[in-house]
Every structure is written in structure tokens, then in C-alpha cells.
Scaffold this motif. Sequence first.
Motif, short mmCIF file in Angstrom:
data_model
loop_
_atom_site.label_atom_id
_atom_site.label_comp_id
_atom_site.label_asym_id
_atom_site.label_seq_id
_atom_site.Cartn_x
_atom_site.Cartn_y
_atom_site.Cartn_z
N ASP A 1 2.72 -0.38 -8.02
CA ASP A 1 2.50 1.05 -7.16
C ASP A 1 0.65 1.39 -7.09
O ASP A 1 -0.11 1.41 -6.40
CB ASP A 1 3.37 1.85 -6.63
N GLN A 2 0.64 1.79 -8.16
CA GLN A 2 -0.84 2.40 -8.52
C GLN A 2 -1.15 1.71 -10.56
O GLN A 2 -0.48 1.71 -10.85
CB GLN A 2 -0.69 4.02 -9.34
N ILE A 3 -2.55 1.90 -10.26
CA ILE A 3 -2.86 1.22 -11.86
C ILE A 3 -3.56 2.22 -12.90
O ILE A 3 -4.62 3.03 -12.18
CB ILE A 3 -3.27 0.23 -11.88
N ILE A 4 -3.69 2.24 -13.77
CA ILE A 4 -4.12 3.26 -14.24
C ILE A 4 -5.36 3.08 -15.50
O ILE A 4 -4.16 1.97 -16.62
CB ILE A 4 -3.36 4.76 -15.26
N LEU A 5 -6.53 3.27 -15.65
CA LEU A 5 -7.36 2.82 -16.48
C LEU A 5 -7.06 3.57 -17.84
O LEU A 5 -7.60 4.30 -17.46
CB LEU A 5 -8.90 1.91 -16.69
N SER B 1 6.09 2.44 -9.67
CA SER B 1 5.06 2.64 -11.02
C SER B 1 3.65 2.46 -11.51
O SER B 1 3.05 1.77 -10.22
CB SER B 1 5.34 1.09 -10.60
N TRP B 2 3.12 3.17 -12.63
CA TRP B 2 2.38 3.58 -12.64
C TRP B 2 1.85 2.78 -13.96
O TRP B 2 1.96 2.97 -14.89
CB TRP B 2 2.31 4.77 -13.21
N SER C 1 0.49 -1.29 0.09
CA SER C 1 0.09 0.23 -0.05
C SER C 1 1.13 1.33 -0.33
O SER C 1 1.21 1.38 1.05
CB SER C 1 -0.90 -0.34 1.29
N VAL C 2 1.34 1.39 -1.26
CA VAL C 2 1.86 3.14 -1.46
C VAL C 2 1.11 3.97 -1.36
O VAL C 2 0.51 4.36 -2.94
CB VAL C 2 3.39 2.70 -2.21
N PRO C 3 1.91 4.79 -0.52
CA PRO C 3 0.77 6.48 -1.44
C PRO C 3 0.94 6.54 -2.55
O PRO C 3 2.14 7.04 -3.00
CB PRO C 3 1.31 7.34 0.10
N ALA C 4 0.08 7.35 -3.28
CA ALA C 4 0.03 7.54 -4.34
C ALA C 4 1.45 9.16 -5.20
O ALA C 4 1.49 9.33 -5.71
CB ALA C 4 -1.24 8.37 -5.16
N GLU C 5 1.36 9.31 -3.75
CA GLU C 5 2.25 10.70 -3.81
C GLU C 5 3.86 10.57 -3.88
O GLU C 5 4.61 11.22 -4.08
CB GLU C 5 2.14 11.83 -2.68
N GLN D 1 7.66 -4.90 -16.69
CA GLN D 1 8.59 -3.81 -15.76
C GLN D 1 8.78 -3.55 -14.44
O GLN D 1 9.76 -2.61 -14.36
CB GLN D 1 8.04 -2.67 -17.27
N LEU D 2 7.85 -3.56 -14.34
CA LEU D 2 7.26 -3.51 -12.73
C LEU D 2 8.57 -3.46 -11.67
O LEU D 2 8.70 -2.88 -11.02
CB LEU D 2 6.25 -3.76 -11.95
#
Length: 290
Positions: free
Chosen positions: A48-52, A27-28, A19-23, A231-232
Motif C-alpha cells: 500500500d505504501q513504500i518507505i525508503l 502494508s508498509w 491507490s490506498v489512502p495512507a491513513e 509478505q505483502l
Amino acid sequence: MAIDDRTTTSTPAPDRRRSVPAEISRSWLLVPGTAADRFERAQRSRADQIILDVEDAVDPAAKPGARQTVASWLAGGGEAWVRINDVTTDFWADDVEELRGLPGLQGVMLAKTESPAQVTDTWHRLGGHTPVIALVESALGIEEATSIARAQGAFRLAFGSGDYRRDTGTSADTMAMACPRSRLVVASRVGDLPGPIDGPTVGSAHAILREQSQVAVSLGLTGKLCLDTEQLPVINEVISPTPTDVAWAQDFLDDFEARGRVIRDGSDLPRLGRAQKIQRLAQAFGVEAR
């Protein structure tokens, strides 16, 4: 293993994400909004975050369907960021209208941002509380980066490196691309934002990905877009403090406490700030000293 369309009968893999804060996320992972079968697997990945993505990854004719697919998933328990279409298109208003108020929406990435008003208008349309990552992809966007970083609703800046090269005719050479990257870093600092997110590395060569990630870090960027789950691990490793960095930070902070937190000379304050930052990041990313 990269996300693909193969089916399995095995038990779903456990969630490997921290659970990594978005700030401070490194890795996106971009996932096409038309690929609903990949959403859950992306969420279980090391990103860390995913973008649809309902912008560049989707054919214009398929955008309404992709938007509905993404909205349904977010309304049904999924959690993700969404890359939406830019303000100048006919799709932007429908994107923000469909996404507004969805419980699983972490934030949006606004494509082709070129002015602070575009960020603020998006933020207001989404209800005034959803963070907006401004994806800067043109010469005008770079020129306006400081104003964009100061815009109400701006959360982080990101670099659309491929579109920037197409807009300016710049090569992919490290030196040629250092200027726009550095300007985003400076703009982020002036706007009191976290470090910017670098564009993706296309291809499967991990040596090239590692090199480009290291260059981004050296310039002050603190995240990277990616298109493939393979790549993550590389991105997360390169953008994290090294175990050696963490050991140095712990030793410095222990010594600082042992001497009663006394500042000895002009180099102590910068080193203290660096050590505290490394310690915070190490705790967030799970990096241990050795």
C-alpha cells in the motif's frame, strides 16, 4: 517474488498497487535507501505504501549518499515515504533539509520518537504540511505515546518492536508485547489518529506472519511494516475485511435502509458503525462479498 538484485530482460510488470489512502494503508514496505535499484520494483509491488529507509537500514558512513539517492529519486518522479533519522542524531537536520519540498515525498517516518516536540519540530522543518508518522521504539516513547499522538503534524503512530524489546528486555511473546501495542492503539484513539502500524515480522514463515498479523488486528492495529515483498499478500489479506464480513455489512446496511433507517435497540448503532466501516474498507481494498 521478493525484491532482489537479479536483472531481467522482460517487460516490466504492471503496477499491481491499489491507490490506498495512507491513513488506512495496511502494508508498509521498508526499502534501504542505498538500494536504488529496488525503488521502482517496490513501487510496482503490492505494498500500500513504500518507505525508503535512511535510518537503521543504512550504515552511518553511507547515510549522506543514501539521502542524496533517495532525494534524487523523489525529485525525478518517484513517490514514497522516507524513514528519517531521529532528532537526537547529527543526521536529522540534514534529512529534513534535503527532503523538504520534494514533489514525490509522501511523508516521513520519524525514528525513535520520544516526545511530541520531536514530531512538531520535524513537521515545521519540512514546511508545515508533510505528514509525520511517529515511530515509537522505547519505553519512554510508549509512556509519551498519548502526547505524541496529539502533537501537531502527527499522522499515525508506528511500533518499532525490535528496538522496544532491546530497550526494555521484553520477549517477543504475544502476551508480553500486547501492552505496548495496546497503548499505541489507545493513544491513537485519544489523539484522533488512524490505527497504529505494527512492527515487522522477521523471517519467511508465512504461518508466523499470519499469526502475528492477526494478533495485531485483534489488538486494534491497522497496518504493518514489512521487509520483504513476499509478505505483502498475507499482510494485506489479514488486515482487510473478510468477504464474509463484507457480506454481513451489506446485508445489515440493506436491511437498515429497507426499514427506513430506524434504530430498533441499543445494539443497532454500534453495528451500523461497524458495517459502514467495513464497507468503506472493502471498497478501498477491493474486497467483495461472498
